[in-house]
Design an enzyme around this catalytic site. Structure first.
Site, PDB file in Angstrom:
ATOM      1  CG  HIS A  90      -0.925  20.015 -35.983  1.00  0.00           C
ATOM      2  ND1 HIS A  90       0.161  19.671 -35.235  1.00  0.00           N
ATOM      3  CD2 HIS A  90      -1.195  21.320 -35.674  1.00  0.00           C
ATOM      4  CE1 HIS A  90       0.540  20.695 -34.493  1.00  0.00           C
ATOM      5  NE2 HIS A  90      -0.261  21.720 -34.740  1.00  0.00           N
ATOM      6  CG  HIS A 116     -22.732  12.255  10.240  1.00  0.00           C
ATOM      7  ND1 HIS A 116     -22.802  10.906   9.989  1.00  0.00           N
ATOM      8  CD2 HIS A 116     -21.989  12.771   9.224  1.00  0.00           C
ATOM      9  CE1 HIS A 116     -22.137  10.623   8.874  1.00  0.00           C
ATOM     10  NE2 HIS A 116     -21.634  11.745   8.392  1.00  0.00           N
ATOM     11  CD  GLU A 165      -5.909  21.770 -29.537  1.00  0.00           C
ATOM     12  OE1 GLU A 165      -6.138  21.525 -30.746  1.00  0.00           O
ATOM     13  OE2 GLU A 165      -4.959  21.251 -28.913  1.00  0.00           O
ATOM     14  CG  HIS A 166      -5.054  26.067 -30.889  1.00  0.00           C
ATOM     15  ND1 HIS A 166      -5.046  24.785 -31.397  1.00  0.00           N
ATOM     16  CD2 HIS A 166      -4.048  26.118 -29.981  1.00  0.00           C
ATOM     17  CE1 HIS A 166      -4.063  24.097 -30.823  1.00  0.00           C
ATOM     18  NE2 HIS A 166      -3.445  24.873 -29.952  1.00  0.00           N
ATOM     19  CG  ASP A 208       1.156  25.666 -31.649  1.00  0.00           C
ATOM     20  OD1 ASP A 208       0.213  25.476 -30.858  1.00  0.00           O
ATOM     21  OD2 ASP A 208       1.001  25.764 -32.887  1.00  0.00           O
ATOM     22  CD  GLN A 262      -4.737  23.139 -35.807  1.00  0.00           C
ATOM     23  OE1 GLN A 262      -4.156  23.958 -35.101  1.00  0.00           O
ATOM     24  NE2 GLN A 262      -4.776  21.858 -35.504  1.00  0.00           N
TER      25      GLN A 262
END
Lengths: 426, 426
Positions: free
Chosen positions: A258, A415, A322-323, A356, A255
């Site tokens: 990145h 209506h 996220e993960h 991924d 991670q």
């Protein structure tokens, strides 16, 4: 890497607070780019590509010949790998669209939903140091399965006006042929307004830097939908004594590589695991190519020691990563404790890298705690679900008294009248 | 009402262009409200409620006793009607959540998705002339089915600090007990930051005026999700010779009474129908209570004469209306031609009012051409779908060569290493 021991929940919230995204006010430059593209179309794209990418274009279109030629520059091994990933992503994303049954809610009233593809979509694939061809699969495959008719792909050229051939080859494999060498906020503006070459789209997908993100927000105010708000990538590993520190360290490093802003969190009830992981990170780091990034992002890595696995999950749910990697005993059973996460990797043999690239799940996922309310990209992201209803004579007769009461109580007598005129015709 | 005969497609786009929403820059006032609520919590709500609603509060909380007491002020007939609508909405929205199957994408790799409720949500119900209790059903019912744990409802008080009892009674029926008498942008700010009384939420739903809409946009930039962008309500009726002009006129009027900005469109291949409908609108209008609004919004009503029903659908798909009524021969078969719409009403006996209140479909729908890319509210709007994956030894062995090729080609060697360290352990 900082270790926090047995923090209270209030403290946890502070520890795991994401760094505030310096939302430098980019609106001036973004507005300028949008205005230029709206007014001058393709010619604005040439000006802006010269300015930002230092490339000279005389057309943003990548020819079918160039797309075809890309196959010469992709190795056989890589082609085979991408094909397997493509097949897995296809298999998983095909399972996501189901025909829904018609529901009779009241005798004579039938309701149903139908998934209809979003007609025109734009995919943005960033340029930069690495060619993110995996994202071409993650966005292109579900778009094709959904049945989107016009799929446009924009990606910035290098200084020589070239696009990485792996991106072109992957796009071709997926079935995308409208590819444009335009990047940054000008690409988003082009897909928002349309130019001579690039068609206007209904929804824009894909990651990007802060300019692209700001441009997508601008596009949204102009009536174009976007996939989700973007932020730096995140992993959270929940581990206990049963975890292998070598594996956990490798997950944190994967991670961390990145970018300098990558968010890396380990939550565990094992003090000895922490010790071993910290040591292992140092060992494994040295063999890796992105040392500069790693040294930076690891500084920000947070390790939380908890009293038990239950608390580890509680904290992870507050963070909403996220993960999420679960490296505990009974990992699959523990997965039922997950309330907030983008994608979950269960057990010691399921590193994030699988998702991924090739397990079949999507890697476009909610960051910045949006996992509390957003789903990752799926085939559903490329359709809208339209509701349908049909009433028979029996049906409208059954519901007429209900509509009368409710419409009149809301002060909407026209209506009610639209029902009454029908009753009067019977 | 303006009639356009056989316009070209380019012309159609101009004719059906929505009026630009005068996006007066409200950011100054919205920022001020948000800052005040963030800093002062409940006490800011009192100040702002005094200022904007002219009501004095000493607590924003509506007591359980007040909620219980509301039943005295709702007629038996209305209660019965709301209960039937509630049951139908429940039935349709329960059908929308399905357990997804686990998918084996490669031998040893299992992937699946799970719907997990968004934990804390906020529902905004506008005040104003009519008590929109139907929207309480449309948002509250799917939220409950989804399993959201904390459901907050905010609605502005009248000058006397009171909330319409029908809203309270409907909320109670649905099972919502956290109700607050706060409206406008201050309600959105309260749900964004949380105050002493009102909890912070993960996603905000519901319609509102331009201040509420601007506040929801602001909330989004602060990490709170929102349901969808809001705009004036719209109907498009597609009709042919088989349509009953009395019904069609009543459908146009039902939409037109919503507000002066209501969007009303009729598309038909029958010149004689147009004549009859225009006449009927005049006749029916006179019996209705909202004449002032009708006279205003009908001015903006557009009628398009086409050569055939095929073209009518083509034009409707360009417009992408919130509500689409199909009053043609073979209406259900023609429904397959719909590409862009929020909710579709099939045949001469299915007026929009059915879906507004009680057919079971949701009435919170995309406007302003967002039907091209957005779905209306459904149970899915109250969950996120988390992906899970699990690899066995066989699974990681199978995918290892794929990850190696792809990760290295993207320049991410730590990604590959996280797989390699696992292989090395076998």
């Amino acid at each position: 890497m900082t270790v926090y021991k047995y923090p209270e929940i209030a403290e946890v919230k502070k520890i795991l607070k994401r760094p505030e995204i310096k939302s430098k006010d980019l609106s001036k430059v973004i507005n300028k780019v949008f205005k230029l593209v709206e007014d001058k179309g393709d010619s604005a794209l040439y000006t802006l590509t010269k300015k930002y990418d230092r490339a000279s274009l005389n057309s943003p279109i990548i020819s079918l010949k160039d797309i075809k030629n890309s196959e010469k520059f992709v190795s056989k091994k890589l082609k085979k790998a991408i094909k397997i990933a493509n097949k897995n992503i296809e298999k998983f994303h095909k399972s996501q669209i189901k025909n829904e049954l018609k529901v009779v809610t009241t005798e004579g009233i039938v309701c149903w939903r139908k998934s209809v593809p979003i007609e025109s979509i734009g995919l943005y694939i960033p340029g930069g140091t690495a060619p993110l061809f995996s994202t071409v699969l993650m966005l292109g495959v579900p778009a094709k399965i959904a049945g989107c008719k016009n799929i446009i792909l924009c990606t910035p050229p290098d200084k020589n006006g070239q696009i990485n051939p792996i991106i072109l080859w992957t796009a071709k494999l997926v079935g995308i042929s409208k590819i444009f060498k335009v990047g940054g906020s000008q690409a988003i503006a082009a897909m928002t307004y349309g130019t001579e070459s690039i068609g206007k789209v209904d929804k824009i997908f894909g990651p990007g830097n802060q300019f692209v993100t700001a441009a997508k927000k601008k596009a949204q105010t102009l009536g174009v939908a976007i996939d989700m708000p973007a932020g730096p990538s995140e992993v959270c590993v929940i581990a206990d004594n049963s975890a292998n520190p070598i594996f956990v360290a490798s997950d944190l490093l994967a991670q961390a590589e990145h970018g300098t802003d990558s968010q890396v969190v380990l939550i565990t009830n094992s003090a000895s695991l922490i010790k071993a992981v910290v040591k292992e990170v140092e060992v494994q780091k040295n063999g890796l190519s992105r040392m500069n990034i790693l040294n930076f992002s690891l500084k920000n890595c947070k390790i939380i020691l908890t009293t038990d696995t239950e608390s580890s999950f509680e904290i992870a749910n507050i963070y909403a990563p996220e993960h999420l990697i679960i490296s505990t005993l009974n990992a699959e059973k523990n997965a039922s404790k997950v309330k907030n996460a983008g994608s979950v990797f269960i057990g010691n043999l399921t590193p994030e890298s699988l998702g991924d690239y090739a397990s079949g799940t999507n890697h476009s996922l909610p960051t910045n705690a949006f996992a509390k309310s957003y789903s990752g990209i799926s085939t559903e992201s490329f359709v809208k679900k339209i509701t349908f209803q049909k009433a028979s004579k029996k049906g409208i007769l059954n519901l007429a008294p209900v509509i009368k009461e409710m419409a009149l109580a809301e002060g909407l007598d026209a209506h009610w009248k639209s029902v009454e005129v029908r009753l009067n015709s019977f």
